[in-house]
Design an enzyme around this catalytic site. Structure first.
Site, PDB file in Angstrom:
ATOM      1  N   GLU A   1      -6.633   0.154  30.130  1.00 42.40           N
ATOM      2  CA  GLU A   1      -6.260   1.590  29.308  1.00 42.40           C
ATOM      3  C   GLU A   1      -5.801   2.661  29.891  1.00 42.40           C
ATOM      4  O   GLU A   1      -4.606   3.342  29.561  1.00 42.40           O
ATOM      5  CB  GLU A   1      -7.311   1.796  28.454  1.00 42.40           C
ATOM      6  CG  GLU A   1      -7.876   0.606  28.030  1.00 42.40           C
ATOM      7  CD  GLU A   1      -6.469   0.245  26.856  1.00 42.40           C
ATOM      8  OE1 GLU A   1      -5.944   0.606  26.277  1.00 42.40           O
ATOM      9  OE2 GLU A   1      -6.936  -1.694  26.352  1.00 42.40           O
TER      10      GLU A   1
ATOM     11  N   ASP B   1       0.251  -7.594  25.114  1.00 40.88           N
ATOM     12  CA  ASP B   1       1.267  -6.240  24.948  1.00 40.88           C
ATOM     13  C   ASP B   1       2.472  -7.451  25.601  1.00 40.88           C
ATOM     14  O   ASP B   1       3.374  -6.826  25.492  1.00 40.88           O
ATOM     15  CB  ASP B   1       0.687  -6.163  26.419  1.00 40.88           C
ATOM     16  CG  ASP B   1      -0.484  -5.458  26.414  1.00 40.88           C
ATOM     17  OD1 ASP B   1      -0.770  -4.361  24.873  1.00 40.88           O
ATOM     18  OD2 ASP B   1      -1.634  -5.108  27.221  1.00 40.88           O
TER      19      ASP B   1
ATOM     20  N   GLY C   1       0.677  -0.778  -0.004  1.00 37.55           N
ATOM     21  CA  GLY C   1      -0.411  -0.091   0.120  1.00 37.55           C
ATOM     22  C   GLY C   1       1.158   1.195  -0.563  1.00 37.55           C
ATOM     23  O   GLY C   1       0.472   2.330   0.285  1.00 37.55           O
TER      24      GLY C   1
HETATM   25  P1  ATP Z   1       0.525  -3.803  -2.864  1.00 38.19           P
HETATM   26  O1  ATP Z   1       2.030  -3.644  -2.694  1.00 38.19           O
HETATM   27  O2  ATP Z   1      -0.443  -4.292  -1.624  1.00 38.19           O
HETATM   28  O3  ATP Z   1       0.362  -4.266  -3.865  1.00 38.19           O
HETATM   29  P2  ATP Z   1       1.010  -0.791  -3.502  1.00 38.19           P
HETATM   30  O4  ATP Z   1       2.143  -0.197  -3.297  1.00 38.19           O
HETATM   31  O5  ATP Z   1       1.447  -1.510  -5.297  1.00 38.19           O
HETATM   32  O6  ATP Z   1       0.645  -1.764  -2.532  1.00 38.19           O
HETATM   33  P3  ATP Z   1      -0.817   0.722  -4.909  1.00 38.19           P
HETATM   34  O7  ATP Z   1      -1.673  -0.443  -5.317  1.00 38.19           O
HETATM   35  O8  ATP Z   1      -0.161   1.762  -5.583  1.00 38.19           O
HETATM   36  O9  ATP Z   1       0.531   0.590  -3.516  1.00 38.19           O
HETATM   37  O10 ATP Z   1      -1.567   1.929  -4.004  1.00 38.19           O
HETATM   38  C1  ATP Z   1      -2.844   1.026  -3.022  1.00 38.19           C
HETATM   39  C2  ATP Z   1      -3.837   2.570  -3.198  1.00 38.19           C
HETATM   40  O11 ATP Z   1      -3.432   3.493  -1.479  1.00 38.19           O
HETATM   41  C3  ATP Z   1      -4.013   3.612  -4.745  1.00 38.19           C
HETATM   42  O12 ATP Z   1      -4.965   3.062  -4.799  1.00 38.19           O
HETATM   43  C4  ATP Z   1      -3.855   4.817  -3.730  1.00 38.19           C
HETATM   44  O13 ATP Z   1      -5.263   5.734  -3.398  1.00 38.19           O
HETATM   45  C5  ATP Z   1      -2.702   5.038  -2.605  1.00 38.19           C
HETATM   46  N1  ATP Z   1      -1.662   5.286  -2.364  1.00 38.19           N
HETATM   47  C6  ATP Z   1      -0.522   4.726  -2.280  1.00 38.19           C
HETATM   48  N2  ATP Z   1       0.265   5.224  -2.023  1.00 38.19           N
HETATM   49  C7  ATP Z   1      -0.128   6.428  -2.116  1.00 38.19           C
HETATM   50  C8  ATP Z   1       1.108   7.432  -2.093  1.00 38.19           C
HETATM   51  N3  ATP Z   1       2.382   7.646  -2.400  1.00 38.19           N
HETATM   52  N4  ATP Z   1       0.189   8.622  -3.145  1.00 38.19           N
HETATM   53  C9  ATP Z   1      -0.976   8.916  -2.962  1.00 38.19           C
HETATM   54  N5  ATP Z   1      -2.045   7.607  -3.103  1.00 38.19           N
HETATM   55  C10 ATP Z   1      -1.788   6.953  -2.265  1.00 38.19           C
END
Ligand code: ATP
Length: 495
Positions: A336, A410, A111
């Site tokens: 907590e 924890d 992500g």
């Molecule tokens: P994975 O490893 O799980 O395939 P990835 O690194 O390829 O993930 P992306 O698919 O490029 O991640 O990102 C998923 C979504 O998260 C994008 O569609 C976007 O909405 C958001 N996102 C992630 N990184 C960014 C960024 N640097 N800027 C803007 N949006 C982002």
């Protein structure tokens, strides 16, 4: 057209058979023959569909993502652009005899925007974009994966030609599934053949081709990749795509809120501060969830409260109606409060909120905020974190006289931190070689760190028992306390 011919032929056939029946010819053998042919056609049709599906990869004509649409990742963007300039100035490169860049590996947590970077790379170089995932090549049958790799490269070349482009970017997500170390896989003959085919295809890329191919691989396990894939001439550029820092998070949040109506009180920088450790995908989700919460309340604008709740939802899951018994609720509040009080005493201004409302991933939780991103940890810092982790169970002990099962994660976290201290050579064992350290010695060293910290945390909580009780009561009453409310309680004023 084909459809029409088929209907005409069926019509004529039915007419002829009808006529033969009328003039008294036995039509049963004909009907049997037709049925048999139809079954054969159906099976062949099925095969055709299978062959079609055997191809992998998806041509993304519609994805117009530029580097400006990607937040943070400035270093990754710069490195990638430098590499891509090789493709843009291919004539200069040919004149100097430089071999073409064939592969770039994007390595980083899920992500973080690896797919976005690959799409932006295609846009930057005006290339056709073709994407596939490593798992699409995994098959039981020997040769199928290799055939799919060949098809992918062929399709990329053809579709670039169709789109009148001089280059194509092939993006392979989860490349570790396809490019893992050879000989390690269960069905390794098939796996190795697939990887070999990828290597062959990459070796076949030359600067003389009409359509230049660039392979961009993405992985979050670059350690699993076969060394042949990482050899110069294949993936010889590795671009690290890290979790965004505070500035990067603010940038990503700005991008994902640009089409959303924000209330005056929304401060993107403070949301970025509260979302330490979030990936780009999680930040996108925060912006989206905040908008959904605003819609549920019929609000025309998204407020900072919507954002706060959205962060909690993304981090801890949906709020549940599950109601613990009143004794359990008291125990959760004590637990907590212990975490929050010790957290705030050892790391001032570190608590963003304390909650006892059940969410799908926890009965209660403390959310932390972080002034600056940290890259190095001192012994004091790590011991402080262990103290915060143990404080929940110790608070239960101090106020209720017993502990519960709620603290097991924890304790796991605390022992991980203790292990970190030992392996970094900061324990009484001094600098050690982790592989040669006997298990019982490691266990003793972990126990010694944990019991030292347990003792000091117990003292701290006993000394501040009144404040602990005050926080618990307030938490039982309000269910959620903000960092500011917590600070007011600690400083002795009524919240
Ligand atoms: P994975 O490893 O799980 O395939 P990835 O690194 O390829 O993930 P992306 O698919 O490029 O991640 O990102 C998923 C979504 O998260 C994008 O569609 C976007 O909405 C958001 N996102 C992630 N990184 C960014 C960024 N640097 N800027 C803007 N949006 C982002």
């Amino acid at each position: 057209m084909i459809m029409k011919y088929k209907e005409v032929i069926i019509g004529i056939g039915a007419g002829i058979i009808g006529y033969m029946a009328i003039i008294g010819i036995d039509i049963l053998p004909f009907i049997f023959l037709i049925g048999f042919s139809a079954a054969l056609y159906f099976i062949a049709g099925g095969q055709l569909i299978k062959v079609k599906n055997a191809s992998v990869g998806e041509n993304k004509k519609e994805s117009f993502i530029s580097f400006d649409d990607i937040g943070g990742q400035e270093v990754a963007k710069k490195e990638l652009c430098e590499a891509l300039d090789f493709i843009k100035c291919s004539d200069k490169i040919k004149a100097l005899g430089i071999r073409p860049l064939k592969g770039i590996l994007l390595s980083g947590s899920p992500g973080t925007g690896k797919t976005l970077l690959a799409k932006a790379a295609a846009q930057y170089t005006n290339s056709a974009f073709f994407s596939a995932s490593g798992s699409e090549f995994v098959e039981m049958y020997v040769g199928v994966g290799a055939k799919r790799v060949r098809q992918l490269f062929d399709q990329a070349r053809q579709s670039a030609k169709k789109l009148n482009k001089r280059s194509a970017v092939i993006f392979i997500d989860e490349i570790e599934v396809l490019g893992g170390k050879r000989g390690k896989n269960h069905s390794h003959q098939e796996h190795d053949q697939t990887l070999n085919e990828l290597l062959v295809q990459m070796d076949g890329i030359s600067s003389d081709e009409d359509i230049k191919i660039l392979v961009i691989g993405a992985t979050n396990r670059s350690d699993m990749l076969d060394s042949a894939l990482m050899r110069p001439g294949r993936f010889d550029r590795v671009v690290k795509v890290d979790l965004p820092d505070k500035k990067g998070r603010a940038h990503i949040l700005k991008l994902h809120t640009r089409n959303k109506p924000l209330a005056q009180d929304v401060d993107i920088v403070s949301i970025a501060k509260d979302t330490f450790g979030f990936s780009g995908a999680q930040l996108e989700s925060v912006a989206n969830e905040a908008a959904i919460l605003a819609m549920r309340e019929d609000s025309k604008v998204i407020t900072s409260v919507h954002f706060k709740n959205a962060i909690e939802k993304v981090m801890m899951g949906e709020k549940l109606d599950r109601l613990p018994s009143s004794d359990e609720k008291k125990r959760i509040a004590v637990h907590e409060s212990g975490h929050a009080l010790v957290g705030e005493l050892i790391f001032p201004n570190s608590v963003a909120s304390v909650n006892v409302a059940s969410r799908s991933n926890a009965l209660g939780y403390v959310r932390n905020t972080q002034e600056d991103d940290m890259f190095l940890y001192t012994l004091d810092y790590l011991k402080g974190r262990i103290s915060v982790s143990l404080a929940g169970a110790i608070a239960e002990d101090v106020i209720l006289g017993s502990r519960s099962t709620g603290a097991s994660s924890d304790f796991q976290h605390a022992s991980d931190l203790a292990r970190h201290i030992i392996f970094a050579g900061m324990s009484e064992l001094g600098i050690i070689s982790p592989e040669d350290l006997p298990k019982d010695k490691l266990h003793e060293a972990i126990s010694s760190i944990l019991s030292d910290v347990e003792e000091s945390t117990m003292e701290l909580l006993k000394k501040n028992m009144d404040i602990l009780k005050r926080i618990t009561d307030e938490l039982l009453d309000k269910e959620t306390l903000t960092g500011d409310e917590l600070k007011t309680l600690i400083n002795g004023k009524a919240a």
